[in-house]
Motif scaffolding. Structure first.
Motif, short mmCIF file in Angstrom:
data_model
loop_
_atom_site.label_atom_id
_atom_site.label_comp_id
_atom_site.label_asym_id
_atom_site.label_seq_id
_atom_site.Cartn_x
_atom_site.Cartn_y
_atom_site.Cartn_z
N UNK A 2 34.83 -16.22 13.64
CA UNK A 2 34.01 -16.85 14.67
C UNK A 2 32.53 -16.58 14.37
N UNK A 3 31.67 -17.15 15.23
CA UNK A 3 30.23 -17.03 15.01
C UNK A 3 29.74 -15.60 15.00
N UNK A 5 31.17 -12.96 13.68
CA UNK A 5 31.31 -12.39 12.34
C UNK A 5 30.19 -12.90 11.42
N UNK A 6 29.83 -14.18 11.60
CA UNK A 6 28.80 -14.79 10.74
C UNK A 6 27.42 -14.19 11.03
N UNK A 7 27.06 -14.10 12.31
CA UNK A 7 25.73 -13.59 12.66
C UNK A 7 25.57 -12.12 12.27
N UNK A 8 26.67 -11.37 12.27
CA UNK A 8 26.59 -9.97 11.84
C UNK A 8 26.18 -9.84 10.38
N UNK A 9 26.47 -10.88 9.59
CA UNK A 9 26.07 -10.87 8.18
C UNK A 9 24.59 -11.19 8.01
N UNK A 10 23.96 -11.68 9.08
CA UNK A 10 22.54 -11.99 9.00
C UNK A 10 22.21 -13.45 8.86
N UNK A 11 23.23 -14.34 8.91
CA UNK A 11 22.96 -15.77 8.85
C UNK A 11 22.26 -16.19 10.13
N UNK A 13 20.09 -19.71 12.28
CA UNK A 13 19.82 -21.14 12.38
C UNK A 13 20.98 -21.99 11.90
N UNK A 14 20.69 -23.11 11.20
CA UNK A 14 21.74 -24.03 10.74
C UNK A 14 22.76 -23.37 9.81
N UNK A 15 22.35 -22.28 9.13
CA UNK A 15 23.27 -21.61 8.20
C UNK A 15 24.48 -21.04 8.92
N UNK A 16 24.34 -20.73 10.21
CA UNK A 16 25.48 -20.16 10.96
C UNK A 16 26.63 -21.16 11.02
N UNK A 17 26.32 -22.39 11.43
CA UNK A 17 27.36 -23.41 11.53
C UNK A 17 27.98 -23.74 10.18
N UNK A 18 27.14 -23.83 9.14
CA UNK A 18 27.66 -24.15 7.80
C UNK A 18 28.54 -23.02 7.27
N UNK A 19 28.13 -21.78 7.50
CA UNK A 19 28.93 -20.63 7.05
C UNK A 19 30.26 -20.59 7.78
N UNK A 196 26.93 -20.98 27.12
CA UNK A 196 26.75 -21.43 25.74
C UNK A 196 26.71 -20.24 24.78
N UNK A 197 27.29 -20.42 23.62
CA UNK A 197 27.27 -19.35 22.61
C UNK A 197 25.86 -19.12 22.06
N UNK A 198 24.96 -20.09 22.26
CA UNK A 198 23.59 -19.98 21.74
C UNK A 198 22.90 -18.70 22.21
N UNK A 199 23.20 -18.26 23.42
CA UNK A 199 22.57 -17.05 23.95
C UNK A 199 22.83 -15.83 23.06
#
Length: 472
Positions: A2-3, A5-11, A13-19, A196-199
């Motif tokens: 899920x998002x 795990x992605x944000x913990x890697x440091x991604x 902006x748009x890279x989050x959705x693509x990852x 929203x997950x954006x927060x």
């Protein structure tokens, strides 16, 4: 995957959705979460090795693009003279606003602009300024009150069905105004925007969530208002309410509100980031400092700005829902529009970022709202899509006196007489928001008949605002 795990890697902006999209595909192919995270770290470390093709190619291209924008040489040199721009109602606009617009049109990122007839001096871009930039967004080109907006609800009631005292009581019970003010926790209503997950995708947004949650459904100070009044439709409009709304007079609610303390802190934070990015920018243009889209900071602001815009509209949703519920009715028609935001828009065949700071979107056929003052009419309008105005119109009457000048020069008895003459009951509101502090809305509307068509008129009757420096 899920998002989180992605944000913990440091991604970002748009890279989050693509990852995340690539990770889901790899998960479907049978890889473990650990293996996928290792692959994402490798793409992050050397994106150039993944651009030739495969599941990570789009992500790699985005990472390279973002890094390229972030590392591009800084050029803050202004044009020697401003690009030309259209002006509507020039005789209504003070020189200070013209000077600010001239400065905005000297920015190296500016491509087109327009000045609306309600224009007056603001911070950075003037209020009533419309500015199109290329691959860049200006936090103060959007403004401090990100997403500041209007909403109208036309109710299935005649204006006389609600007397003044009832209207006053409903506004006192179901609206809240002022800096730092919100409903008590037991009285707050939920809204999807808070879920929203954006927060969770930026530290700043996570930090501001509690403030946003506490102030949901409320309004700020200054020129924000909620009012009951009479909406007049002179003839049936085939596109309004499905063409089912008969000509006539209706009880209606009109509100003006924004993104509260949440939006203000987003604006302040990213303006500071932008100013640090361009230390060599001419001092006179400091408040027009920009963030390149594609850079980490630019994408973060864009995400936060749009969330603030949705949050501001959510405040209107809840205000109108409370009042309609209290009256036991469902609105016949609802119209809303933002007038402090930036949009991606086609201009002259290319995509530009169009900032409207106190300007109403007015593409062909689009409905919008242009209010007057606490005692003067507002209008439901339909855009005409004027390309020279970047498909925009005024957002109101516009100030002719600054707040301090209004407090210094206007007499309380004269303001009260103006209100009484028009049958206005006012709750709160200060001398700084007196009708005489504003341009005549009729003059402003007359200067933009090539930008919008009038659909209906709203006349306020019972108005609530924050308590000003001195109540009227």
């Amino acid at each position: 995957m899920n998002g989180k795990h992605i944000t913990k890697l440091g991604f970002q902006g748009p890279a989050i959705g693509l990852a995340l999209s690539a990770a889901v595909r790899r998960e479907a192919a049978g890889l473990s979460r650990s293996d996928i995270l290792d692959e994402l770290r490798a793409v992050q470390a050397e994106p150039q090795a993944y651009t030739a093709g495969g599941v990570y190619a789009e992500l790699a291209a985005q990472l390279l693009s973002s890094r390229g924008a972030a590392q591009a040489p800084a050029s803050a040199e202004l044009r020697p003279s401003p690009l030309p721009y259209g002006v509507w109602g020039a005789e209504l606009i003070d020189q200070g606003a013209r000077d600010q617009m001239d400065m905005a049109m000297r920015l190296p990122i500016s491509r087109a602009g327009a000045l609306m007839p309600d224009a007056h001096v603001g911070y950075g871009l003037p209020i009533g300024g419309v500015l199109a930039t290329e691959d860049a967004v200006i936090p103060y080109g959007v403004g401090v009150d990100i997403g500041c907006s209007m909403m109208l609800s036309v109710l299935p009631l005649a204006p006389g069905d609600l007397n003044t005292e009832e209207a006053r009581s409903l506004l006192l019970r179901h609206t809240r105004f002022g800096a730092g003010v919100g409903f008590e926790k037991r009285d707050r209503h939920d809204h999807p925007v808070l879920h929203e997950s954006t927060w969770r995708e930026q530290p700043l947004l996570r930090h501001l969530f509690d403030k946003a949650e506490a102030q949901i459904g409320s309004s700020g100070s200054g020129n924000h208002f909620v009012e009951f009044g009479t909406f007049t439709l002179t003839e049936r409009d085939p596109e309004l309410g499905g063409g089912e709304l008969d000509a006539g007079e209706y009880l209606a609610v009109l509100s003006h509100s924004g993104s509260r303390g949440f939006g203000a802190q987003v604006a302040g934070h990213f303006t500071g980031v932008a100013q640090k990015r361009w230390p060599a920018l001419d001092k006179a243009a400091q408040k027009l400092a920009w963030l390149p889209l594609g850079s980490e900071e630019g994408e973060s602001y864009w995400q936060a700005m749009n969330l603030a815009g949705r949050y501001a509209l959510a405040n209107h949703d809840l205000i109108h829902a409370r009042l309609a519920r209290a009256l036991g009715v469902r609105p016949l028609v609802q119209v809303q529009n933002s007038h402090n935001l930036a949009w991606k828009q086609q201009v002259g065949g290319r995509e530009l970022i169009v900032h409207r700071k106190g300007a109403t979107p007015a593409e062909a056929g689009r409905l919008g709202l242009i209010p007057g003052s606490m005692a003067d009419p507002g209008y439901l309008v339909r855009g005409r899509g004027n390309a020279g105005a970047l498909q925009s119109a005024s957002h109101g009457a516009g100030r002719q006196l600054g707040r301090k000048a209004a407090e210094r020069t206007l007499a309380k008895k004269d303001v009260q007489a103006y209100l009484k003459d028009r049958g206005i009951t006012l709750i709160g509101g200060g001398i700084d928001e007196a009708p005489q502090a504003y341009k005549r809305i009729e003059d402003v509307i007359a200067r933009q008949r090539d930008l919008v068509d009038l659909v209906g008129e709203f006349r306020p009757r019972v108005v609530r605002m924050d308590t000003g420096h001195e109540d009227v």
